[in-house]
Design an enzyme around this catalytic site. Structure first.
Site, PDB file in Angstrom:
ATOM      1  N   GLU A 163      45.834  43.236  49.446  1.00  0.00           N
ATOM      2  CA  GLU A 163      44.441  42.893  49.784  1.00  0.00           C
ATOM      3  C   GLU A 163      44.243  42.392  51.215  1.00  0.00           C
ATOM      4  OE1 GLU A 163      43.013  40.277  46.688  1.00  0.00           O
ATOM      5  OE2 GLU A 163      43.641  41.648  45.116  1.00  0.00           O
ATOM      6  N   ASN A 205      48.660  47.417  48.516  1.00  0.00           N
ATOM      7  CA  ASN A 205      47.826  47.369  47.306  1.00  0.00           C
ATOM      8  C   ASN A 205      46.484  46.716  47.614  1.00  0.00           C
ATOM      9  OD1 ASN A 205      47.651  47.594  44.352  1.00  0.00           O
ATOM     10  ND2 ASN A 205      47.754  45.349  44.316  1.00  0.00           N
ATOM     11  N   HIS A 241      39.750  47.792  39.537  1.00  0.00           N
ATOM     12  CA  HIS A 241      38.962  46.875  38.700  1.00  0.00           C
ATOM     13  C   HIS A 241      37.542  47.450  38.702  1.00  0.00           C
ATOM     14  CE1 HIS A 241      42.205  44.030  38.421  1.00  0.00           C
ATOM     15  NE2 HIS A 241      42.327  44.000  39.739  1.00  0.00           N
ATOM     16  N   GLU A 268      46.023  48.083  38.772  1.00  0.00           N
ATOM     17  CA  GLU A 268      45.461  46.926  38.047  1.00  0.00           C
ATOM     18  C   GLU A 268      44.241  47.344  37.230  1.00  0.00           C
ATOM     19  OE1 GLU A 268      44.845  43.533  40.622  1.00  0.00           O
ATOM     20  OE2 GLU A 268      46.667  43.927  41.755  1.00  0.00           O
ATOM     21  N   ASP A 270      41.269  47.926  34.965  1.00  0.00           N
ATOM     22  CA  ASP A 270      40.460  47.379  33.864  1.00  0.00           C
ATOM     23  C   ASP A 270      39.015  47.792  34.115  1.00  0.00           C
ATOM     24  OD1 ASP A 270      39.970  45.509  35.942  1.00  0.00           O
ATOM     25  OD2 ASP A 270      40.931  43.848  34.902  1.00  0.00           O
TER      26      ASP A 270
HETATM   27  O1  G2I Z   1      41.993  38.716  40.357  1.00  0.00           O
HETATM   28  C1  G2I Z   1      42.521  39.814  39.680  1.00  0.00           C
HETATM   29  C2  G2I Z   1      43.688  40.409  40.423  1.00  0.00           C
HETATM   30  C3  G2I Z   1      43.201  41.019  41.737  1.00  0.00           C
HETATM   31  N1  G2I Z   1      44.305  41.657  42.435  1.00  0.00           N
HETATM   32  C4  G2I Z   1      45.478  40.859  42.636  1.00  0.00           C
HETATM   33  C5  G2I Z   1      45.941  40.202  41.351  1.00  0.00           C
HETATM   34  O2  G2I Z   1      47.045  39.366  41.596  1.00  0.00           O
HETATM   35  C6  G2I Z   1      44.822  39.437  40.691  1.00  0.00           C
HETATM   36  O3  G2I Z   1      45.352  38.834  39.506  1.00  0.00           O
HETATM   37  C7  G2I Z   1      44.807  37.607  39.140  1.00  0.00           C
HETATM   38  C8  G2I Z   1      45.464  37.155  37.859  1.00  0.00           C
HETATM   39  O4  G2I Z   1      45.141  38.075  36.846  1.00  0.00           O
HETATM   40  C9  G2I Z   1      44.939  35.777  37.459  1.00  0.00           C
HETATM   41  O5  G2I Z   1      45.701  35.271  36.361  1.00  0.00           O
HETATM   42  O6  G2I Z   1      45.030  36.668  40.159  1.00  0.00           O
HETATM   43  C10 G2I Z   1      44.422  35.428  39.868  1.00  0.00           C
HETATM   44  C11 G2I Z   1      44.534  34.496  41.051  1.00  0.00           C
HETATM   45  O7  G2I Z   1      43.982  35.017  42.190  1.00  0.00           O
HETATM   46  C12 G2I Z   1      45.045  34.816  38.627  1.00  0.00           C
HETATM   47  O8  G2I Z   1      44.392  33.642  38.253  1.00  0.00           O
HETATM   48  C13 G2I Z   1      45.142  32.476  38.352  1.00  0.00           C
HETATM   49  C14 G2I Z   1      44.184  31.309  38.255  1.00  0.00           C
HETATM   50  O9  G2I Z   1      43.277  31.395  39.359  1.00  0.00           O
HETATM   51  C15 G2I Z   1      44.933  30.031  38.353  1.00  0.00           C
HETATM   52  O10 G2I Z   1      44.064  28.954  38.187  1.00  0.00           O
HETATM   53  C16 G2I Z   1      46.058  30.006  37.312  1.00  0.00           C
HETATM   54  O11 G2I Z   1      46.865  28.876  37.513  1.00  0.00           O
HETATM   55  O12 G2I Z   1      46.084  32.406  37.317  1.00  0.00           O
HETATM   56  C17 G2I Z   1      46.901  31.267  37.448  1.00  0.00           C
HETATM   57  C18 G2I Z   1      48.038  31.343  36.416  1.00  0.00           C
HETATM   58  O13 G2I Z   1      47.493  31.444  35.133  1.00  0.00           O
END
Ligand code: G2I
Length: 455
Positions: A163, A205, A241, A268, A270
């Site tokens: 990103e 990515n 997404h 990714e 969805d």
């Molecule tokens: O935002 C969706 C995805 C966009 N592209 C990059 C990916 O890495 C991203 O994944 C998401 C995860 O699915 C989430 O799970 O990235 C988020 C963070 O930017 C993730 O969220 C984080 C929460 O913000 C935190 O509060 C939490 O501690 O997940 C963490 C672990 O559960």
């Protein structure tokens, strides 16, 4: 019942249902002479592709979750566990617990593991957020080197940089602390990743790149430039997404990147529920299958309840039941497509120093991956005709250069002639055998062959 056809064509077959004595018309797509597979992973494998899911270590104790994971998918991506904040919570102090749990799950499944993500402006540890300039650059490249080295040989593809482009119409890089270290930070990261794990495919990515638009064109221009200059890049990830529509240029966009000589992957996926979810999923699947260099699809979670989104965007509902979107993906996979060719990563140009002088019991050679202002050096230590128990390699750096990080050795000094000593796990080298260590430095790399002494 076995359903086979000698031609590769789609057939409509009439099947009589033995039990009820009624005639049921079923449209069954047959790929080559194979039977239609009944799981996402097996169906994708029919055309040489994978079908993966982003998974979370914290959910692996959930029986429904792991049942679906084990049966349906043949690739995994850690949703958070290999990100910078997780793997290097304090500078120079690495934690691979969560990442290793995902890796081990993938290995146990015989699945491909996508590494996600080495550098990203988000989810940086606090210490990195507060760094700037060459200190941040150095820490970032060291991070890439260390993490890619830890997982060396085990990762199918790394999201090396995630990103880094801005949304909107500019097609430009996103502002971030990493971007402010200099525009070459992305290529420096790719070079360091290649040096650390030469067999992993290295991907860029991003999201909102799901069609031909200003942002995807900015990335396209970067990839074309990288290919023309020999910067090691093997693949581009399209997060996908999606909402309630799919861009009419989705497939053409994948194809134009593939035509640059990189693999493309849906990384990714969805899709918002409520609109056209099943159709959009099928369209994405068909687009990947139509592009020979689209090597696989990953959905960003398993059940709706596992998703980072709240609009039920996945293939299984919260109870683990298959949704209509699941069936549409499976059918699209079974309908076949362009078989994916095996495409090994391209080996980057590596400069190797002249052959070493035969020294007192050991010799050393150095390979450099350099960029403007820095390099990663990999040093191979080879024992002579006797086994070695402890070694020291002296490397002379050009003036102005300095060592900024070392792995698999300890160094004394960082400038001028720097001494690297073996550590516990690589001090013993059998007669004729060899071991490796590495370091990262600023300035130009060492020009002369290092010296090696035993002890
Ligand atoms: O935002 C969706 C995805 C966009 N592209 C990059 C990916 O890495 C991203 O994944 C998401 C995860 O699915 C989430 O799970 O990235 C988020 C963070 O930017 C993730 O969220 C984080 C929460 O913000 C935190 O509060 C939490 O501690 O997940 C963490 C672990 O559960």
């Amino acid at each position: 019942m076995k359903l086979r056809t000698s031609s590769g064509k789609r057939r409509t077959l009439l099947l009589s249902a033995a039990t009820a004595g009624v005639v049921v018309a079923a449209s069954i797509a047959v790929v080559g002479t194979a039977e239609a597979a009944s799981t996402l992973g097996a169906s994708a494998a029919q055309t040489g592709r994978y079908f993966g899911a982003a998974i979370a270590a914290g959910r692996l104790g959930d029986a429904t979750y792991t049942r679906i994971l084990n049966s349906e998918f043949n690739a995994v991506t850690p949703e958070n566990e290999m990100k910078w904040d997780a793997t290097e919570p304090a500078r120079g102090s690495f934690n691979y617990n969560g990442g290793d749990r995902i890796l081990n799950q993938g290995v146990a499944m015989g699945a491909k593991v996508r590494g996600h993500a080495l550098l990203w402006h988000a989810q940086q540890p606090g210490w990195a957020q507060s760094l700037t300039g060459s200190t941040l650059r150095s820490a970032a490249i060291n991070h890439v080197t260390q993490v890619a080295t830890h997982y060396k040989g085990k990762i199918y593809a790394w999201d090396v940089v995630n990103e880094a482009f801005a949304d909107g119409g500019s097609g430009a890089r996103r502002d971030s602390n990493l971007q402010r270290t200099g525009n070459d930070w992305i290529e420096a990261a790719f070079r360091a990743a290649r040096a650390a794990d030469p067999n992993a495919k290295l991907c860029y990515n991003d999201y909102n790149t799901d069609g031909i638009n200003a942002k995807s064109t900015g990335i396209y221009t970067m990839v074309r430039d990288f290919k023309s200059r020999g910067v090691p890049i093997d693949c581009v990830g399209f997060q996908s997404h999606l909402g309630t529509t799919i861009d009419s240029t989705y497939q053409a966009n994948l194809q134009r990147f593939a035509d640059l000589g990189v693999d493309v992957q849906i990384t990714e996926l969805d899709v918002q529920q409520g609109g056209n979810q099943a159709n959009i999923y099928a369209s994405v699947t068909r687009a990947c299958l139509a592009v020979a260099r689209c090597t696989g699809i990953t959905v960003w979670g398993i059940r709706d309840s596992d998703s980072w989104r709240s609009d039920n965007p996945l293939l299984f509902d919260g109870s683990g039941n298959k949704k209509a979107a699941y069936t549409s993906v499976l059918n699209a996979l079974n309908a076949g497509g362009n078989t994916n060719p095996t495409t090994p990563p391209v080996t980057p140009p590596v400069t190797t120093s002249p052959p070493p002088q035969t020294g007192s019991g050991c010799t050393a050679t150095v390979s450099l991956n350099s960029w403007n202002g820095g390099y990663v050096a990999t040093v191979r230590v080879t024992a002579g005709s006797s086994a070695v128990n402890g070694w020291t390699v002296n490397v002379t750096l050009p003036s102005g250069g300095a060592v900024t990080g070392t792995w698999s050795a300890t160094n004394s000094g960082t400038t001028g002639t720097v001494s690297f000593r073996s550590v516990d796990y690589n001090r013993q080298v059998p007669a004729g055998g060899s071991t490796e260590f590495g370091f990262q430095g600023t300035g130009a790399g060492p020009g002369a062959t290092p010296t090696c002494t035993v002890g």
